[in-house]
Design an enzyme around this catalytic site. Structure first.
Site, PDB file in Angstrom:
ATOM      1  N   ASP A 575       0.696  -1.130  -0.100  1.00 42.82           N
ATOM      2  CA  ASP A 575       0.077   0.009  -0.015  1.00 42.82           C
ATOM      3  C   ASP A 575       0.881   1.336  -0.022  1.00 42.82           C
ATOM      4  O   ASP A 575       0.677   2.103  -1.078  1.00 42.82           O
ATOM      5  CB  ASP A 575      -0.915   0.116   1.242  1.00 42.82           C
ATOM      6  N   GLU A 772      -0.044  -9.994  12.048  1.00 43.36           N
ATOM      7  CA  GLU A 772       0.020  -9.491  10.529  1.00 43.36           C
ATOM      8  C   GLU A 772       1.472  -9.064  10.054  1.00 43.36           C
ATOM      9  O   GLU A 772       1.900  -9.450   8.981  1.00 43.36           O
ATOM     10  CB  GLU A 772      -0.958  -8.157  10.316  1.00 43.36           C
TER      11      GLU A 772
END
Ligand SMILES: *[C@@H]1O[C@H](CO)[C@@H](O)[C@H](O)[C@H]1NC(C)=O
Length: 802
Positions: A575, A772
């Protein structure tokens, strides 16, 4: 052992003209992974079940009712410790706020023509035996879509004693019954303030039958709590100002014991003190089997034993792995694999697509005005898919899925093919697949509105190609290596010898590997849509070469992600990684690398199914793409691979930010082992000033001015799937094949592997979760958890399967 092989060969013989591929053993599952425990069939609109619980030690816990996995619940941990999609599993949930350790056990029982039966057990015990552990446990079942569900047990306004039975029917499940039975030693709650006044209802099972519109069973929690709160506020009425204080909360927070006619949602509540056990039996009528608690006792025991045996064979810890915590490593590895497989969901519903959206730099002046501007709901679709995180990302993500399937495919090849087939089924007529699959309202309820809309010109790293390549590699290895039977795949029910009238033969995880014809049919069936998908990438994500005077051997192979904003290239999957300013003339290194990889996969599959001309064409494109990676993306000045961009004078220049991006041609094993560019890449990744840390490779160089800045998502933190790619390249290619850097690659491999395993395991022990991402300075777990999507690749890293 041998007769099992024969049985399998026999099973693979076409029945009614269709080869039996074993998908009938995948009908039921914990396919609502967004819930702590939710079973449903892989049928579009059908029976949905779920578990809720809250403590009754105080008046506040009901507000914290547990249902959907939620980081805000602050559970100590929850994970499937055993899970096999065809057999069932065991999950352990630790909830210290309510002082309860729950175990949810799920046993699939094959038989009949409608996906079989199952039994589930909810067990609880205090985490701390010295403290009270009083809980309200609610199991519910609701019918979405056609069909119905009725309560057969007679209602009683004060609650029910003994088992509770339901019967139902639906188009996919046909006739079935559902029964809920107490364990022998449950201690109901009968004591507490004002016990006498509530004696008639105390210690009973409470129920509610609620009418909810079709398609909204997913909102069961709200419907059920409403019923409890309404009943509770009436019950507490006389005690509001009582001098001796309020009644025990367990007398107040009860289901109403009303069952409305035409109900589609039923809730069953047990109020328990200390250890308890609740058994739930789903019996498919066509299976003609009566399930009992004894079947659960034996079946779960047999399931865990054989699971452990098979796990050790499929994912062995190599003898070279020196660890004094070997047992802990093994159970960790089982837990993350089980929670990945137990995190597979089945989703059905509409999604939101905007066909007209384009950023300024993506606008195509020649394109005709499309009549479909604006966000619209699509037709409903269904999808079996793994999920990155049961709490935070409980839905399908395209680029995660390729990694998930590498792991799932090792454990259950055929399951990975079912999932891959569903994803390939989403490829539309143009060749596009949405990056996030947010199917239906339940899935949407977890996604902020600005991320709900998908745009059909936006891509995502084509990782499904990895899953296809992995399958082809398994097929090739299978022809020479040991068979799945030799690996002990036949286990579970059939070994347990418990009193089932009719036991079906061994379920298989690898019929496609055993049966060359079945696998060929499969590869042929996905080839056409996959090619359409590949062509879509080449057509829509093309980059410009000659406009900016760039010199490259191929005039066509250059790529640019569409749909980037100023600060984000969400489509790349990385991202907020620094990429320079948006420009129609940008060229993206990661995308061209993925495209070389995709061409290689297309070549493999075309070779395999005998599409000779296509295979040759893919080979040519692959070669052209590899040439252009060198010609367009290598910066001799910076000694690294970079993006390319265009300045105000319309000149091309390199954008070089040291980090994961710089590694791509290496990560995907695109460089030859004697490439002169390999040395600088290894230097960069092994340098502690840049990517190397004791916990794995950092996404951005620690010396980069943006390291750790801004939202800091891909600006430093360590991601396990990228480290997995690096390890795979080192293990399979650069450390395995002769070349000037072979020795160096081997050394880096061993160190990096140890760093990753040690840190992810250490953080799991410390926090109860896998994460994560990991902090690039301290190694601590960051962001969503549990994140048993691609972080679970650690199992493959432990057993060196790349
Ligand atoms: C397996 O067979 C069933 C029934 O024929 C079919 O619906 C399903 O798509 C097949 N699965 C795969 C992976 O081909």
């Amino acid at each position: 052992m041998r007769w099992v092989c024969l049985a399998l060969v026999f099973l693979a013989i076409p029945i009614h003209g269709q080869p039996n591929n074993g998908s009938d053993t995948l009908v039921w599952g914990a396919y609502r992974p967004n819930l702590y425990f939710g079973l449903r069939p892989r049928i579009k609109q059908s029976l949905m079940t779920g578990l809720m619980w809250f403590g009754v030690q105080d008046y506040k816990s009901v507000e914290k009712t547990r249902h959907a996995c939620d980081q805000g619940d602050g559970l100590d941990s929850y994970t499937w410790t055993t899970y096999d999609a065809r057999e069932g599993g065991v999950q352990v949930i630790k909830d210290s706020r309510n002082n309860v350790k729950l175990s949810t056990q799920f046993l699939k029982v094959p038989g009949g023509e409608h996906g079989g039966s199952w039994a589930a057990r909810i067990k609880g015990e205090p985490l701390d035996p010295a403290r009270p552990s009083r809980n309200s446990i609610i199991f519910y079942a609701g019918m979405d879509g056609l069909g119905g569900l009725d309560m057969d047990t007679e209602e009683d306004e004060n609650g029910i004693e003994g088992p509770i039975s339901f019967s139902g029917t639906s188009p996919g499940l046909d006739d079935f019954t559902l029964r809920i039975v107490d364990g022998p030693d449950n201690e109901p709650i009968t004591d507490g303030p004002h016990a006498n006044a509530f004696a008639e209802r105390a210690g009973k099972t409470h129920v509610a039958g609620i009418r909810v519109p079709s398609g909204s069973i997913w909102q069961a929690r709200e419907h059920i709590l409403q019923n409890i709160i309404k009943h509770g506020s009436e019950a507490i009425g006389p005690y509001r100002e009582h001098p001796s204080g309020p009644p025990d909360p367990s007398f107040i927070f009860q289901l109403s014991d009303d069952v409305y006619s035409g109900s589609s949602l039923y809730a069953v509540q047990k109020l328990v003190n200390g250890p308890f056990q609740i058994d739930i039996f789903f019996e498919s009528a066509s299976a003609k089997q009566k399930l009992t608690s004894a079947i659960l006792d034996e079946g779960i025991q047999a399931l865990t034993t054989s699971y452990n045996e098979r796990f050790d064979k499929v994912f062995p810890v190599p003898p070279t792995y020196q660890a004094n915590d070997l047992e802990s490593i093994k159970s960790f590895s089982k837990a993350i694999t089980s929670n990945l497989v137990g995190g597979i969901g089945y989703f059905y519903g509409t999604s939101i697509v905007d066909k007209g959206f384009a950023f300024e730099w993506d606008q195509d002046e020649d394109a005709e005005e499309t009549e479909e501007k604006g966000a619209r709901l699509t037709e409903p679709r269904d999808l079996l898919t793994a999920t990155p995180s049961r709490s935070f990302f409980p839905r399908g993500f395209y680029w995660d899925e390729g990694f998930h399937l590498l792991h799932i495919g090792e454990w259950d090849n055929d399951l990975s093919l079912e999932i891959l087939k569903d994803w390939v089924g989403l490829i539309d007529d143009n060749g596009w697949v949405g990056r996030e699959q947010i199917l239906g309202e339940e899935a949407r309820s977890k996604v902020p509105q600005e991320f709900q809309t998908q745009v059909p010109t936006f891509a995502n790293p084509p990782t499904l190609a990895m899953a296809v390549t992995a399958f082809i590699n398994r097929l090739k290895a299978h022809q020479t290596g040991p068979s799945d039977q030799d690996l002990g795949m036949d286990f579970g029910l059939q070994d347990a010898q418990f009193p089932l009238g009719q036991v079906t033969p061994a379920s298989s995880h690898s019929r496609y590997l055993e049966d060359a014809e079945l696998s060929l049919l499969y590869l042929k069936s996905i080839y056409t849509p996959l090619k359409r998908h590949y062509d879509w990438f080449r057509r829509t994500q093309r980059g410009q070469i000659k406009q900016y005077g760039r010199k490259a051997r191929s005039r066509t192979e250059a790529y640019r992600w569409r749909g980037r904003s100023k600060d984000h290239v969400l489509t790349s999957g990385m991202d907020d990684y620094p990429r320079g300013p948006p420009h129609a003339g940008e060229l993206h290194l990661d995308l061209i690398s993925w495209m070389a990889f995709f061409s290689r996969t297309m070549r493999d599959i075309a070779d395999f199914i005998g599409e000779v001309d296509d295979a040759a064409a893919f080979r040519d494109i692959e070669k052209a793409t590899l040439d252009n990676i060198e010609d367009l993306h290598w910066s001799e000045e910076n000694k690294m691979y970079c993006d390319a961009n265009v300045n105000d004078e319309d000149e091309s220049y390199h954008v070089c930010d040291k980090g994961y991006l710089s590694l791509f041609p290496f990560l995907l094993s695109l460089l030859p082992t004697d490439s002169p560019h390999l040395g600088p890449i290894l230097d960069l990744l092994r340098d502690p000033e840049h990517l190397w840390s004791p916990y794995g490779l950092r996404s951005l160089s620690a010396s980069h001015p943006l390291f750790g800045q801004g939202e800091n998502y891909w600006k430093g933190p360590i991601w396990i799937q990228m480290n997995y790619l690096a390890l795979g390249a080192l293990y399979k290619t650069y450390g395995a094949q002769e070349g000037p850097y072979q020795q160096r690659a081997k050394e880096i491999y061993a160190e990096l592997r140890k760093n990753i395993i040690d840190n992810v395991h250490k953080e799991y022990e410390r926090t109860g979760y896998v994460w994560e991402q990991y902090d690039p300075i301290s190694g601590e777990g960051r962001r969503s958890h549990p994140f048993t999507g691609w972080t679970s690749l650690v199992t493959l890293i432990i057993s060196e399967k790349y």
